[in-house]
Design an enzyme around this catalytic site. Structure first.
Site, PDB file in Angstrom:
ATOM      1  CB  THR A 217       6.619  -2.328   2.833  1.00 35.20           C
ATOM      2  OG1 THR A 217       6.463  -2.958   4.128  1.00 35.20           O
ATOM      3  CG2 THR A 217       5.457  -2.716   1.933  1.00 35.20           C
TER       4      THR A 217
ATOM      5  N   PRO B 174      10.142   2.905   6.153  1.00 34.00           N
ATOM      6  CG  PRO B 174       8.967   1.212   7.253  1.00 34.00           C
ATOM      7  CD  PRO B 174       9.816   2.435   7.498  1.00 34.00           C
ATOM      8  CG  LEU B 175       8.320   5.795   1.772  1.00 37.42           C
ATOM      9  CD1 LEU B 175       8.493   6.721   0.570  1.00 37.42           C
ATOM     10  CD2 LEU B 175       7.488   6.493   2.844  1.00 37.42           C
ATOM     11  CG  HIS B 176       4.673   0.259   5.317  1.00 38.29           C
ATOM     12  ND1 HIS B 176       5.447  -0.853   5.616  1.00 38.29           N
ATOM     13  CD2 HIS B 176       4.760   1.064   6.397  1.00 38.29           C
ATOM     14  CE1 HIS B 176       5.965  -0.724   6.811  1.00 38.29           C
ATOM     15  NE2 HIS B 176       5.571   0.430   7.319  1.00 38.29           N
ATOM     16  CG  ASP B 177       0.041   2.403   2.706  1.00 41.56           C
ATOM     17  OD1 ASP B 177      -0.484   3.187   3.510  1.00 41.56           O
ATOM     18  OD2 ASP B 177       0.066   1.165   2.895  1.00 41.56           O
TER      19      ASP B 177
END
Ligand code: RIB
Ligand code: CA
Length: 313
Positions: free
Chosen positions: A196, A241-244
């Site tokens: 991520t 950071p676009l984790h999900d």
């Protein structure tokens, strides 16, 4: 796997959760979102369930939102307002949701849905602490073999921790729940910080979102602007950071990602490394592999997918 794929999104919105939810709701041909189950995490449950309903309303879609566990299985709740703001969705003010909370507890919704649907029909997509999932497995062990797959955001190996030097937030908040999920035997796909942190937004992409001229584009740009400041200050990175959204993007285009099927265990005893995902990336133990641990993403392809889908809302 039939199309559209039936999923339950378990979530603690959270600006990145919000983008993941919008990505899923913008893809009805591939994903049937049976419901959102809110869990305490980034902010307390009262806010995560409220935020989840705001996001569903923003999408224009009709999806039930259930409130789940308001604290980890055995520990005090740790939240992350320092990252997400006091509402959990700081960045843009959305109207209070008219959508009422669905009746009943989220854990019962997970149990009832898995009991009702054919075995292998439902994928669980946890985007926050694993409390709701673990509680469902504890209360109803019969549903465990019926879960098609769990695709979750959590953990870290090469990137180590973001809430402690050793642990990623989702796992750290409820390590006992994570241990139940990682030892459940359900096929796991894990999106750790290792991947991520490579899914960073760019200024050009954020402005592209803003330039869509839609409520969704405005919200995504505003959330990302807010969310970015934490990681930029901490890591010096340009972009958030676009984790999900990695979880949902994997369901839509798995070829964007690569990783290894390895053993991953959860530290639940040591105060120093509590919540660490001990990933046997180099296969130095005889421990049985239990997770596809993702290490890389095609960043350009990821953002192309996000733009293509979010521009539909
Ligand atoms: O560590 C990142 C994770 O913690 C993301 O799911 C974010 O939303 C927070 O829940
Ligand atoms: Ca989250």
């Amino acid at each position: 796997m039939t199309h559209p794929r039936k999923i339950i999104i378990d979530t603690d919105p959270g600006q990145d959760d919000a983008v993941a939810i919008l990505l899923a709701l913008s893809s009805p041909d591939e994903l049937e979102v049976l419901g959102l189950t809110a869990v305490a995490g980034n902010v307390p449950l009262a806010l995560t369930q409220h935020n989840a309903r705001q996001i569903v309303e923003l999408s224009g879609r009709i999806v039930p939102v259930y409130a789940g566990c308001d604290a980890p299985l055995t520990r005090e709740l740790v939240t992350a307002e320092h990252v997400h703001g006091k509402t959990g969705l700081d960045g843009i003010a959305l109207p209070d949701p008219a959508l009422p909370l669905a009746p009943g507890h989220a854990v019962d919704f997970i149990i009832d849905t898995l009991r009702r649907e054919p075995s292998g029909a439902v994928t669980l997509c946890p985007l926050g602490p694993l409390t709701n999932i673990a509680e469902a497995f504890r209360r109803a062990p019969d549903i465990v073999p019926k879960v098609a797959e769990i695709v979750l955001m959590g953990g870290a190996y090469f990137e180590v921790g973001n809430i402690t030097p050793a642990a990623e937030f989702n796992i750290y908040v409820d390590p006992e729940a994570a241990e139940i999920v990682f030892k459940s035997g359900v096929p796991l796909v894990v999106m750790p910080l290792d991947v991520t942190h490579k899914a960073l937004t760019s200024r050009a992409w954020v402005e592209e979102m803003r330039g869509l001229g839609t409520r969704t584009g405005q919200a995504v740009a505003s959330w990302t602007d807010f969310f970015e400041r934490f990681d930029t200050a901490k890591y010096g990175s340009e972009g958030a950071p676009l984790h999900d959204p990695c979880v949902i993007a994997y369901l839509l285009e798995p070829g964007l990602f690569s990783g290894r099927h390895i053993n991953v265990e959860i530290e639940t005893k040591s105060e120093l490394t509590l919540g660490m995902t001990v990933a046997d990336w180099w296969r130095v133990t005889e421990r049985a592999p239990n997770a596809l641990f993702i290490g890389n993403v095609d960043r350009d392809g990821f953002y192309r997918l996000l733009t293509d889908r979010l521009s539909r809302l």
